[in-house]
Motif scaffolding. Structure first.
Motif, short mmCIF file in Angstrom:
data_model
loop_
_atom_site.label_atom_id
_atom_site.label_comp_id
_atom_site.label_asym_id
_atom_site.label_seq_id
_atom_site.Cartn_x
_atom_site.Cartn_y
_atom_site.Cartn_z
N PHE A 467 1.02 -1.06 -0.23
CA PHE A 467 0.59 0.44 0.00
C PHE A 467 0.93 1.19 -0.08
CE2 PHE A 467 -2.95 3.17 2.32
CZ PHE A 467 -3.68 3.34 1.54
N ARG A 468 0.34 1.91 -1.26
CA ARG A 468 1.44 3.62 -1.00
C ARG A 468 0.06 4.38 -0.91
NH1 ARG A 468 4.15 0.11 -0.51
NH2 ARG A 468 6.06 -0.82 -2.45
N ILE A 469 0.82 6.00 -0.03
CA ILE A 469 0.44 6.92 -0.37
C ILE A 469 1.19 8.15 -0.24
CG2 ILE A 469 -0.52 8.90 0.93
CD1 ILE A 469 -1.62 6.56 3.38
N ILE A 470 0.91 8.95 -1.30
CA ILE A 470 1.74 10.35 -1.92
C ILE A 470 0.68 11.22 -1.36
CG2 ILE A 470 2.35 11.60 -3.42
CD1 ILE A 470 2.63 8.61 -5.66
N TYR A 511 3.54 4.94 13.44
CA TYR A 511 2.71 3.85 12.73
C TYR A 511 3.96 2.97 11.95
CZ TYR A 511 -1.40 6.10 14.63
OH TYR A 511 -2.73 6.63 14.58
N HIS A 512 4.76 2.80 11.90
CA HIS A 512 6.10 2.10 11.15
C HIS A 512 5.84 2.00 10.22
CE1 HIS A 512 6.82 0.65 15.26
NE2 HIS A 512 5.81 0.60 15.53
N TRP A 513 6.24 3.12 9.36
CA TRP A 513 5.34 2.93 7.71
C TRP A 513 6.84 3.85 7.33
CZ3 TRP A 513 1.36 4.37 4.70
CH2 TRP A 513 0.11 3.99 4.84
N LYS A 514 7.43 2.80 6.37
CA LYS A 514 8.84 4.09 5.28
C LYS A 514 8.01 4.93 4.96
CE LYS A 514 11.72 3.40 1.81
NZ LYS A 514 12.25 2.57 0.62
N TYR A 515 9.24 6.35 5.39
CA TYR A 515 9.05 7.89 4.89
C TYR A 515 9.80 7.93 4.04
CZ TYR A 515 7.88 12.46 5.63
OH TYR A 515 7.99 14.34 5.07
N GLU A 516 9.14 8.94 3.19
CA GLU A 516 10.38 9.63 2.05
C GLU A 516 9.60 11.02 2.06
OE1 GLU A 516 11.11 8.09 -1.64
OE2 GLU A 516 11.17 5.34 -0.83
N GLU A 517 10.47 11.81 1.43
CA GLU A 517 10.35 13.30 1.09
C GLU A 517 10.46 14.05 -0.11
OE1 GLU A 517 9.82 17.63 3.94
OE2 GLU A 517 10.96 16.21 4.95
N ALA A 518 9.73 14.40 -0.66
CA ALA A 518 9.94 15.28 -1.99
C ALA A 518 9.95 16.69 -2.24
CB ALA A 518 10.05 14.44 -2.62
N SER A 519 10.86 17.79 -2.08
CA SER A 519 10.68 19.10 -2.46
C SER A 519 11.05 19.94 -3.11
CB SER A 519 10.74 19.67 -0.74
OG SER A 519 12.34 19.89 -0.17
N ASP A 520 11.77 19.00 -4.24
CA ASP A 520 12.18 19.55 -5.26
C ASP A 520 12.33 18.85 -6.50
OD1 ASP A 520 15.09 17.74 -5.84
OD2 ASP A 520 14.83 19.34 -3.95
N THR A 521 12.34 18.81 -8.08
CA THR A 521 12.00 18.19 -9.29
C THR A 521 12.82 16.79 -9.03
OG1 THR A 521 11.49 19.55 -9.94
CG2 THR A 521 12.13 18.75 -11.19
N ASP A 522 14.37 16.77 -8.18
CA ASP A 522 15.11 16.17 -8.94
C ASP A 522 15.03 15.02 -7.58
OD1 ASP A 522 16.98 17.11 -11.47
OD2 ASP A 522 18.65 18.11 -9.80
N GLU A 542 5.61 12.38 1.42
CA GLU A 542 5.24 13.20 1.31
C GLU A 542 6.15 14.64 0.99
OE1 GLU A 542 4.48 16.59 5.09
OE2 GLU A 542 5.23 14.57 5.35
N ILE A 543 4.64 15.25 -0.51
CA ILE A 543 5.39 15.92 -1.35
C ILE A 543 5.38 17.69 -1.15
CG2 ILE A 543 5.63 16.71 -3.68
CD1 ILE A 543 4.52 13.72 -4.46
N ASN A 544 6.34 18.40 -0.34
CA ASN A 544 6.08 19.39 -0.41
C ASN A 544 6.12 20.63 -1.28
OD1 ASN A 544 6.77 21.84 1.30
ND2 ASN A 544 7.62 21.05 2.84
N THR A 545 4.99 21.10 -1.53
CA THR A 545 4.85 22.13 -2.25
C THR A 545 4.24 23.74 -1.83
OG1 THR A 545 2.14 22.13 -3.11
CG2 THR A 545 3.80 20.76 -4.16
N LYS A 546 5.22 23.59 -0.41
CA LYS A 546 4.32 24.71 0.11
C LYS A 546 4.68 26.01 -0.34
CE LYS A 546 3.96 22.43 4.55
NZ LYS A 546 4.88 22.30 6.24
#
Length: 562
Positions: A467-470, A511-522, A542-546
């Motif tokens: 299962f994946r969440i974006i 909750y012991h999920w794998k977490y990734e973050e992106a805040s730029d295109t690359d 988690e994609i940060n577009t703030k």
């Protein structure tokens, strides 16, 4: 081991006879007989979900996929009321749920007894039937309960809507027995196929052949393969255009599936040239506000709606002339038989096809120039990266609207969204329920407010590893800045939006999920390239577009298309 309560024994036998096996239970005391009975019964698949609101949507996610009733059961009092958001969604989305709520004896309500409220008929207009069972275990009492359970469950199946079964339980609650003490009768209903006499629709047949501009508009609808097949054949008729949305679950080369991309900035004068003589609608809620506005303000000559189980006339565009309370597949078979003779003089479909080509050209041109790390660019990158032949769950508000602008790969991805009442409150729970029942990978794309509002959904022991969440985190949502046509003071927007500085990182750790973050295109590109690979835990990106002016960029895109 079984519960000693005969009423629960009968319920179990009746559910099994009707092939209803998924039971979602929220912990409690008054529902102890239900917990004891069904968790010990090998024929049933039971789930324990603590939060009743999450449990309701979790069940909805399962039922959405299997198209069969799912049972949800909880203790008495405030627990019952927490089901209400999921019940309204299932009612308007036509998804069958069976609420089995434990109650206290009627005589102790309103005498200051804990966890006792008026549960009988508590869901009123949002269930197709609500029954109050009795604790009477005499022959007549058992007969009465069996009758009510058969009737209500049959209605749930035939109408594909939620029902409510309220069961009072007196102490003792925990007594068990090793033998079933009841043999309830099983009452089944025979489904009757729709039939329409030829003379009933001769006038409509004449109208359909006469007019050169016909639009078939599909909203939220769970179609069958035969319906899709007939629609594809109809799509070659030069006098017909078929508009679909992602919730329509139909795909065809000649269909128009990105409605807002075509008409968002279309002015009334242009619309007069494109509007249909006959509007034929199938399914429920349309996402595009623009198509609703244009069809209401500048309506067709005729509006026909096709669909079963509507108590009231579905006059969405205030121009309903004919309502066909029949299965859409049956209707389309009738009209396909005399639509084989196309109207060669009509250029209606060609007009729309020409417009579509122009919009696609401008769409591609825009993205060659626009490189900002905004919701628009980010989501289009995400949509392109979703693996083929997987399941996509979409959050409400802006996420589903962005997906409506995307026209690639939809044929290979089955997508779902809670568009019955269109609330944000159960998006995550519904997606997780869906993931537990599907073999394919399920991906949820969701906004930050929707995610944090329903983050209790992750308090769940049944989430599959694939299962994946974006999560699109723009710091509070932009939908009201986008849909508002007024330039309101900034202070007012603080009450429309929910500004925050939250991140999902700590929730994932908890909750012991794998977490990734992106805040730029690359970083985003690298994350998406391996995001769907096998892991030993579910993953959230988690994609940060703030930092982007997301609403302005979207408006710029839509303006560029016009």
């Amino acid at each position: 081991m079984y519960s000693s309560k005969k009423i629960v024994q009968s319920l179990g036998i009746i559910l099994k006879a009707k092939s209803i096996f998924n039971i979602i239970i929220s912990p409690g005391s008054r529902n102890a007989p239900i917990i004891i009975h069904f968790t010990q019964h090998k024929d049933f698949k039971t789930y324990s979900i603590v939060d009743e609101r999450c449990a309701g949507f979790f069940a909805l996610g399962i039922a959405q996929q299997i198209r069969k009733p799912v049972v949800i059961s909880c203790t008495s009092g405030s627990a019952v009321v927490n089901y209400y958001p999921a019940i309204t969604e299932s009612f308007y989305q036509s998804i069958p749920l069976i609420l089995v709520t434990a109650d206290r004896p009627k005589e102790i309500i309103d005498i200051f007894e804990g966890q006792s409220i008026h549960q009988e008929n508590i869901f009123q207009e949002h269930v197709v039937t609500s029954v109050q069972l009795t604790e009477d275990e005499s022959e007549s009492g058992i007969w009465y309960n069996d009758l009510l359970m058969n009737e209500s469950i049959n209605k749930c199946i035939s109408k594909s809507k939620p029902i409510h079964i309220n069961i009072p339980f007196s102490e003792p609650l925990y007594d068990t027995t090793n033998h079933l003490q009841v043999k309830p009768k099983i009452i089944k209903t025979i489904p009757v196929k729709n039939y329409v006499e030829t003379y009933d629709y001769k006038k409509e047949q004449y109208i359909w052949k006469k007019y050169e501009k016909k639009m078939i508009l599909l909203g939220l609808y769970y179609t069958g393969k035969n319906t899709e097949k007939i629609l594809r054949k109809l799509s070659f008729d030069p006098s017909i255009v078929i508009f679909t949305e992602t919730t329509s679950h139909v795909y065809g080369q000649n269909f128009f599936s990105s409605i807002d991309q075509l008409i968002f900035n279309m002015n009334p004068r242009e619309w007069i040239n494109f509007k249909p003589h006959i509007l034929l609608t199938i399914g429920i809620n349309i996402i595009s506000k623009r198509i609703k506005f244009l069809l209401r303000k500048y309506p067709p000559i005729y509006h026909w709606h096709i669909g079963e189980h509507y108590e009231n006339y579905p006059d969405t565009y205030y121009k309903l002339t004919t309502y066909w309370p029949i299965n859409p597949e049956f209707f389309l078979k009738i009209f396909h038989n005399f639509s084989n003779i196309f109207i060669p003089s009509s250029n209606y479909r060609k007009k729309w096809e020409k417009l579509k080509k122009e919009k696609i050209k401008k769409h591609k041109s825009f993205f060659k120039k626009e490189k900002s790390f905004s919701d628009l660019n980010v989501l289009f990158s995400v949509f392109k990266a979703i693996p083929n032949h997987t399941i996509l769950q979409l959050g409400n508000s802006m996420i589903i609207r962005y997906y409506q602008l995307f026209d690639e790969k939809k044929y290979s991805i089955k997508s779902y969204c809670n568009r019955g009442t269109s609330g944000i409150d159960g998006c995550v729970s519904t997606a997780i329920g869906s993931a537990t029942i599907r073999k394919e990978t399920v991906t949820l794309i969701v906004g930050d407010i929707s995610f944090f509002y329903d983050s209790n959904a992750l308090w769940n022991n049944y989430i599959p590893k694939n299962f994946r969440i974006i999560l699109i985190n723009n710091g509070g949502g932009n939908i009201f800045r986008f849909i508002s046509e007024k330039n309101l003071p900034e202070r007012i927007f603080h009450f429309f939006e929910t500004k925050h500085v939250f991140s999902a990182k700590k929730i994932c750790e908890m909750y012991h999920w794998k977490y990734e973050e992106a805040s730029d295109t690359d970083t985003l590109k690298n994350s998406l390239s391996c995001f769907w690979k096998k892991t030993n835990q579910p993953c959230l990106l988690e994609i940060n577009t703030k930092k982007s002016n997301n609403d302005k960029i979207l408006k710029k895109y839509l303006s560029y298309l016009s």
